[in-house]
Design a protein around this motif. Structure first.
Motif, PDB file in Angstrom:
ATOM      1  N   THR A  21       0.928  -1.117   0.003  1.00  0.00           N
ATOM      2  CA  THR A  21      -0.017   0.005   0.026  1.00  0.00           C
ATOM      3  C   THR A  21       0.906   1.028  -0.004  1.00  0.00           C
ATOM      4  N   SER A  65      -1.030  -5.264 -10.129  1.00  0.00           N
ATOM      5  CA  SER A  65      -1.598  -3.880 -10.794  1.00  0.00           C
ATOM      6  C   SER A  65      -3.075  -4.017 -11.466  1.00  0.00           C
ATOM      7  N   GLN A  68      -5.513  -4.187  -8.899  1.00  0.00           N
ATOM      8  CA  GLN A  68      -5.779  -3.015  -7.995  1.00  0.00           C
ATOM      9  C   GLN A  68      -5.584  -1.577  -8.642  1.00  0.00           C
ATOM     10  N   HIS A  69      -6.559  -1.184  -9.142  1.00  0.00           N
ATOM     11  CA  HIS A  69      -6.530   0.037 -10.344  1.00  0.00           C
ATOM     12  C   HIS A  69      -5.943   1.233  -9.554  1.00  0.00           C
ATOM     13  N   GLN A  70      -6.470   1.158  -8.267  1.00  0.00           N
ATOM     14  CA  GLN A  70      -6.237   2.534  -7.195  1.00  0.00           C
ATOM     15  C   GLN A  70      -4.679   2.566  -7.090  1.00  0.00           C
ATOM     16  N   TYR A  71      -4.103   1.315  -7.202  1.00  0.00           N
ATOM     17  CA  TYR A  71      -2.418   1.615  -6.850  1.00  0.00           C
ATOM     18  C   TYR A  71      -1.537   1.488  -8.192  1.00  0.00           C
ATOM     19  N   THR A  72      -2.021   1.706  -9.219  1.00  0.00           N
ATOM     20  CA  THR A  72      -1.374   1.483 -10.315  1.00  0.00           C
ATOM     21  C   THR A  72      -0.114   2.529 -10.433  1.00  0.00           C
ATOM     22  N   GLU A  73      -0.220   3.610  -9.984  1.00  0.00           N
ATOM     23  CA  GLU A  73       0.768   4.675  -9.773  1.00  0.00           C
ATOM     24  C   GLU A  73       1.908   4.021  -8.697  1.00  0.00           C
ATOM     25  N   GLY A 139      -7.212  -2.238 -15.734  1.00  0.00           N
ATOM     26  CA  GLY A 139      -5.929  -2.170 -14.895  1.00  0.00           C
ATOM     27  C   GLY A 139      -4.695  -2.007 -15.527  1.00  0.00           C
ATOM     28  N   LYS A 142      -4.228   0.851 -17.672  1.00  0.00           N
ATOM     29  CA  LYS A 142      -3.905   2.045 -16.960  1.00  0.00           C
ATOM     30  C   LYS A 142      -2.523   1.910 -16.555  1.00  0.00           C
TER      31      LYS A 142
END
Length: 159
Positions: A21, A65, A68-73, A139, A142
């Motif tokens: 995370t 990745s 978990q799209h919210q964590y691609t960065e 995902g 992205k």
């Protein structure tokens, strides 16, 4: 030093990657890097062996990745830090080509190839599986865009 032994790296990687995370990033990055093979007088690691290790690790990062799209960065940052670490350890090793190769492979197998779904699936199950596949493709695309924007893969091959 970490208490994580170097015996089963794939199991260690999966365990570490599943815990990533943004808040735990730095601590887990150190743990992950400690699992990578290191050249020593007792044990040499060929570029081919190291490439396989990196490709296996990247496969897990790409998989996480895509889910978990919210964590691609964050996963993009992980790839960048991984490549920086490798560049210091193995200056002549081309880690970008490993990332690019993984991008090509995942794009061909996940995005361009429709999922194989049994013909006898109930309609609701079929819809669920298609939705999951679409979610993973989003995902992947992205994450691929993030890798391009950070210069980790060449944009000419993607666009």
């Amino acid at each position: 030093a970490s208490a994580v032994p170097k015996k089963e790296p794939k199991l260690q990687w999966r365990s570490i990657i599943n815990k990533f995370t943004p808040e735990k990033f730095d601590k887990l990055l150190v743990q992950l890097l400690e699992t990578l093979p290191v050249e020593s007088k007792e044990a040499a690691v060929s570029d081919g062996e190291f490439r396989q290790v990196l490709e296996d690790l990247l496969a897990m990062i790409f998989d996480a990745s895509s889910r978990q799209h919210q964590y691609t960065e964050m996963y993009t940052d992980l790839c960048q830090r991984l490549m920086e670490f490798i560049a210091k350890q193995r200056p002549n090793f081309d880690s970008r080509s490993c990332v690019w190769s993984r991008c090509e492979d995942i794009f061909e197998t996940m995005v361009l190839t429709p999922p194989e779904l049994p013909a006898d699936l109930p309609e609701d199950e079929l819809g669920d599986r298609r939705a999951k596949h679409k979610e993973r493709m989003v995902g992947i695309v992205k994450f691929g865009g993030d890798l391009v924007s950070h210069g980790l893969v060449p944009s000419h091959g993607v666009m």
